[in-house]
Motif scaffolding. Structure first.
Motif, PDB file in Angstrom:
ATOM      1  N   GLN A   1       5.886   4.903   2.292  1.00 19.02           N
ATOM      2  CA  GLN A   1       5.529   6.417   2.490  1.00 19.02           C
ATOM      3  C   GLN A   1       6.305   7.029   1.588  1.00 19.02           C
TER       4      GLN A   1
ATOM      5  N   VAL B   1       1.356   5.045   1.011  1.00 13.47           N
ATOM      6  CA  VAL B   1       0.869   6.015   1.994  1.00 13.47           C
ATOM      7  C   VAL B   1       1.274   7.262   1.505  1.00 13.47           C
TER       8      VAL B   1
ATOM      9  N   GLU C   1      -1.403  12.955   4.206  1.00 15.64           N
ATOM     10  CA  GLU C   1      -1.441  12.881   5.606  1.00 15.64           C
ATOM     11  C   GLU C   1      -0.977  13.972   6.351  1.00 15.64           C
TER      12      GLU C   1
ATOM     13  N   LEU D   1       3.990  -1.137   3.754  1.00 17.14           N
ATOM     14  CA  LEU D   1       3.637   0.310   3.656  1.00 17.14           C
ATOM     15  C   LEU D   1       4.802   1.195   3.082  1.00 17.14           C
TER      16      LEU D   1
ATOM     17  N   SER E   1       3.403   7.852   9.482  1.00 18.93           N
ATOM     18  CA  SER E   1       1.990   7.828   9.290  1.00 18.93           C
ATOM     19  C   SER E   1       1.098   7.130  10.189  1.00 18.93           C
ATOM     20  N   ARG E   2      -0.199   7.628  10.470  1.00 20.77           N
ATOM     21  CA  ARG E   2      -1.105   6.849  11.301  1.00 20.77           C
ATOM     22  C   ARG E   2      -1.308   5.577  10.884  1.00 20.77           C
ATOM     23  N   ARG E   3      -1.171   5.341   9.628  1.00 21.81           N
ATOM     24  CA  ARG E   3      -1.607   3.883   8.985  1.00 21.81           C
ATOM     25  C   ARG E   3      -0.197   2.982   9.518  1.00 21.81           C
TER      26      ARG E   3
ATOM     27  N   GLU F   1       1.005  -1.285   0.042  1.00 27.68           N
ATOM     28  CA  GLU F   1      -0.103   0.069  -0.023  1.00 27.68           C
ATOM     29  C   GLU F   1       0.891   1.301  -0.045  1.00 27.68           C
TER      30      GLU F   1
ATOM     31  N   ALA G   1      -0.159  -0.259  11.894  1.00 24.06           N
ATOM     32  CA  ALA G   1       0.359  -1.434  11.518  1.00 24.06           C
ATOM     33  C   ALA G   1       1.503  -2.089  12.366  1.00 24.06           C
TER      34      ALA G   1
END
Ligand code: ADP
Ligand code: ZN
Ligand code: ZN
Length: 804
Positions: free
Chosen positions: A672, A463, A468, A670, A479-481, A461, A485
């Motif tokens: 970023q 981000v 953000e 993830l 990031s919050r994501r 994914e 995780a």
């Protein structure tokens, strides 16, 4: 007898020396000898022997370093190819090819320039006491000396040296000086009787020779000392005169990797079987054949290598496996020991010289038939090679960054072609060059499109860090994501890898008032803040200073530390997840030998929950419990002014993503980024190599970059800016107008305009044909030699991996 010797000096030709009577019949092609050259002793390679005296006088070989050749004829030939292709002096190439590089150490010395020699000669008659400048000139007249030696002899020498250098009377040079191997402790020397000499001998020497004559074969000198009084001294003295065979003893290999677990007989996946079958067929046929094994991360490429090597050994031929610099972990080596036991030799830059020499000898003597090696292992002394594997063939560590700037993969291909062996290049993200060669039919492409045991590729994914920021109004590292995780993994007892491909705490310090950035005084780059050591460090030259409290320009107190690095990521992980066990791997944490492996092994066995670090963590590792990979910033490196920036980013992200989900549980990745639409990032997220290749190849073709043109980077360096610029301009005029089929960029300042106090200018040459490029580079090298440029002033990089 006369020997042609290639010396590590910036000249193509070899130099002829007489073989003294004591060395008659012992000097062979491919042996190293020590010879006098320009007032010092240099180590060179014997490349030809002939009975006829050359015109003019010759000097004698001072010492023979090898009783047996270290390079056979095939390797000598390979060396000649490298010298020609990479435009490097053959003597430097041969030195890089020999294994015992540790016997030679580099020394910075001062030597007289022509003007200095002249001055010294003219003034030598007068009364010179009191003039320390002339004292130094006279010292240097005898031979080049290190700064420390001069300082010991002349008061206040540092200042005087600087003045003399400015006046052009002396110059700094780097020389190679061999360490006297006979100075080693007796335990480390081996002696053997050769013949009874007619020379007059001292008593201990006579006794030693008699003893050795009665006990034929090699002996450890230490044990001989117990039997013959004074043997140590006598042996060295005889050895120096060439009356006794004496050489460094090579200790047994003590790699702690030898324990072997039970071997699980594996059922190959259909794609693995197919690949193995094709390679075996080629081995059956014999002769040169090259394969590109394109296998997604976790598809089991290693198993294909192992089986192919097995097949090669069955045919009675030997095998060579090249791995990237940090790819050779105990985990990888263990798989080879498990399969081939004592038949494996490991050649790795991180093992000690003596150990490496021991492994080298086992290969040469045929006691080991499989070499697992990093870049320079491509010169491993194996005969009858049937197969060369280059794992992670796209890896940058295969290209040597010093003269000779050869590419290990490409040299492997040439070596294989020369001796009629198969080559397997393996990667999940092949270099553009290799895939292009496969498309053109030069290599046979083999594909492993799926992971073993039908494991899914990780879910990736992207981000978007701009979004953000808009939502949170905060510049956060995680990031919050990503934070969520990681927390999830901690809860489930699974592991996380976090990539941050930049060292240090903050990437630069700047003044908030006037914008001044803190730069290295020696290099045109900003200094990086390292928090733990509380210092500002230059990543190019190692310069360090205390973090500034005030702006050096406007004296304001508002210094800001901007940009992030792996050290800050570790810090923030610790504060965000105080209970988690966090480890970091980058060049700051793994300076010592083995610490990389130690941290990695501890992570593997579950001592840490999170491993963060630079690209060192992204490569090759196969750790089953890692279910999350986070890329803190995919943008580092993407904006570098380098035509490989996108390729490198794609490779790094794809490789990093490939670390996730290699065990039973699926992985998540993830990434970023502030460039979510960049094709390198998008295709890496899709893990779609082919799409990336097509897009990137289109761009390279339009811009005439490799693999669609032959490329060289011509770098000119000088301590004085105007001098470097003038030299570069001279070269620029030589290529004006551009020759047919050639495109020249520059000369212009290099992207990093100054490193270690040297100003750098560059010219980039793209040629439609290799031959054309070779001619141009040869003419440039010729020009530099004719104009007597210092050796360090010109660097030719053929097939450069970076243009920085
Ligand atoms: P790659 O280098 O292609 O990323 P590896 O060679 O590291 O992949 O293999 C990934 C994992 O799969 C390793 O743990 C390896 O031992 C295992 N493996 C390889 N081949 C098979 C197979 N046929 N069946 C089961 N597991 C395999
Ligand atoms: Zn300021
Ligand atoms: Zn610097």
């Amino acid at each position: 007898m006369f020997a042609d010797v290639s010396l590590p000096v910036p000249l193509t030709r070899a130099f002829t020396y007489r073989v003294p009577a004591t060395l008659e019949h012992r000097v062979q092609l491919g042996c190293r000898v020590s010879v006098p050259f320009a007032g010092r002793l240099l180590t060179g390679m014997v490349v030809a022997l002939n009975p006829d005296a050359p015109e003019g006088g010759t000097r004698d070989i001072a010492r023979l370093l090898d009783e047996e050749p270290v390079l056979d004829e095939d390797l000598l030939k390979l060396g000649a190819w490298i010298a020609n292709y990479y435009c490097a002096p053959p003597g430097e190439v041969f030195r890089a090819m020999t294994p015992l590089g540790g016997e030679v150490h580099r020394r910075r010395v001062f030597e007289l320039t022509d003007a200095g020699r002249e001055t010294a000669r003219q003034l030598v008659i007068g009364d010179l006491t009191g003039d320390r400048g002339l004292q130094i000139l006279r010292l240097l007249e005898a031979r080049p000396l290190a700064e420390a030696t001069i300082k010991a002899k002349v008061e206040n020498a540092a200042n005087i040296l600087r003045t003399l250098e400015k006046k052009g009377l002396i110059a700094r040079q780097t020389t190679d000086e061999e360490r006297d191997p006979l100075r080693a402790a007796s335990e480390r020397l081996r002696v053997e009787f050769t013949a009874r000499p007619s020379a007059k001998l001292r008593r201990a020497e006579r006794e030693l020779l008699s003893y050795l004559e009665l006990h034929p074969g090699p002996h450890n000198l230490k044990s001989v000392e117990e039997a013959v009084k004074g043997a140590g001294h006598a042996a060295r003295s005889l050895g120096r005169r060439g009356l006794l065979k004496i050489e460094a003893e090579l200790p047994a290999v003590g790699l702690a990797l030898r324990e072997v677990g039970p071997r699980a007989e594996r059922v190959l996946t259909p794609a693995q079987s197919e690949a193995c079958a094709r390679i075996r067929e080629a081995l059956d046929v014999g002769g040169y054949r090259a394969f590109l094994l394109e296998g997604v991360t976790g598809s089991g490429k290693t198993e294909v290598y192992l089986r192919s090597i097995e097949a090669c050994l069955e045919k009675g031929r030997n095998a060579l496996m090249l791995v990237p610099e940090i790819g050779l972990t105990p985990a990888v080596a263990a798989q080879f020991f498990e399969r081939f036991g004592e038949g494996v030799a490991i050649l790795h830059s991180a093992i000690g010289d003596a150990e490496r020499a021991g492994e080298w000898r086992r290969l040469r003597e045929g006691r080991a038939r499989v070499a697992v090696a990093t870049r320079s292992g491509v010169f491993a002394p194996l005969d009858r090679i049937g197969l060369i594997v280059v794992d992670e063939e796209h890896d940058q560590s295969y290209k040597q960054q010093d003269t000779p700037r050869y590419h290990g993969r490409d040299v492997a291909l040439v070596r294989a072609l020369d001796i009629g062996a198969c080559v397997v290049l393996g990667s999940a993200t092949p270099s553009l060059e290799s895939r292009y060669n496969a498309e053109r039919g030069k290599y046979t492409r083999l594909e492993l499109a799926e992971r073993v045991e039908k494991r899914p590729l990780p879910k990736v994914e992207i981000v978007d860090m701009r979004a953000e920021f808009l939502e949170t109004r905060r510049m956060a590292t995680f990031s919050r994501r990503l934070a969520a995780a990681i927390a999830e993994r901690l809860e489930r007892g699974e592991q996380t890898m976090l990539l941050m491909n930049r060292r240090g705490f903050s990437s630069y310090a700047a003044c908030r008032k006037c914008g001044e950035r803190i730069e290295c005084p020696n290099c045109a780059v900003t200094l990086t803040f390292h928090h733990r050591e509380r210092r500002m460090l230059c990543h190019y030259c190692g310069y360090a200073e205390r973090p500034p409290e005030r702006c050096p320009k406007c004296d304001s107190e508002h210094i800001q530390f901007l940009g992030s690095g792996s050290e800050r990521v570790e810090d923030e992980l610790r504060s965000a997840f105080p209970k988690a066990h966090v480890a970091r791997i980058d060049r700051d944490t793994v300076s010592g030998k083995g610490s990389f492996e130690r941290i990695l092994a501890a992570f593997r066995s579950g001592d840490y929950d999170i491993l963060t670090g630079t690209q060192m963590i992204a490569k090759g590792h196969d750790i089953a419990n890692v279910t999350l990979v986070g890329v803190v910033s995919a943008d580092i490196g993407l904006s570098l002014p380098d035509f490989r920036a996108a390729e490198r980013t794609f490779q790094l992200l794809t490789q990093a993503a490939g670390r996730a989900g290699r065990g039973g549980r699926p992985g998540e990745v993830l990434i970023q980024t502030i460039n979510p639409d960049h094709y390198a990032i998008r295709f890496a997220a899709e893990q779609n190599y082919t799409k990336f290749y097509e897009k990137e190849a289109g761009f390279r073709q339009a811009m005439r970059y490799p693999p669609f043109a032959a490329l060289a980077n011509i770098l000119v360096r000088g301590e004085r800016k105007d001098q470097a610029e003038a030299w570069a301009a001279e070269l620029g005029r030589m290529l004006e107008p551009s020759p047919e089929g050639v495109k020249v960029l520059g000369p212009a300042e290099a992207p990093v305009a100054r490193i270690r106090g040297e100003h750098r200018y560059q010219m980039i040459v793209k040629a439609a044909s290799r031959q054309r490029l070779g001619e141009i580079l040869a003419s440039i090298r010729h020009h530099a030699a004719q104009q007597k440029w210092p050796a360090a002033a010109l660097i030719l990089d053929v097939d450069p991996l970076t243009l920085l």
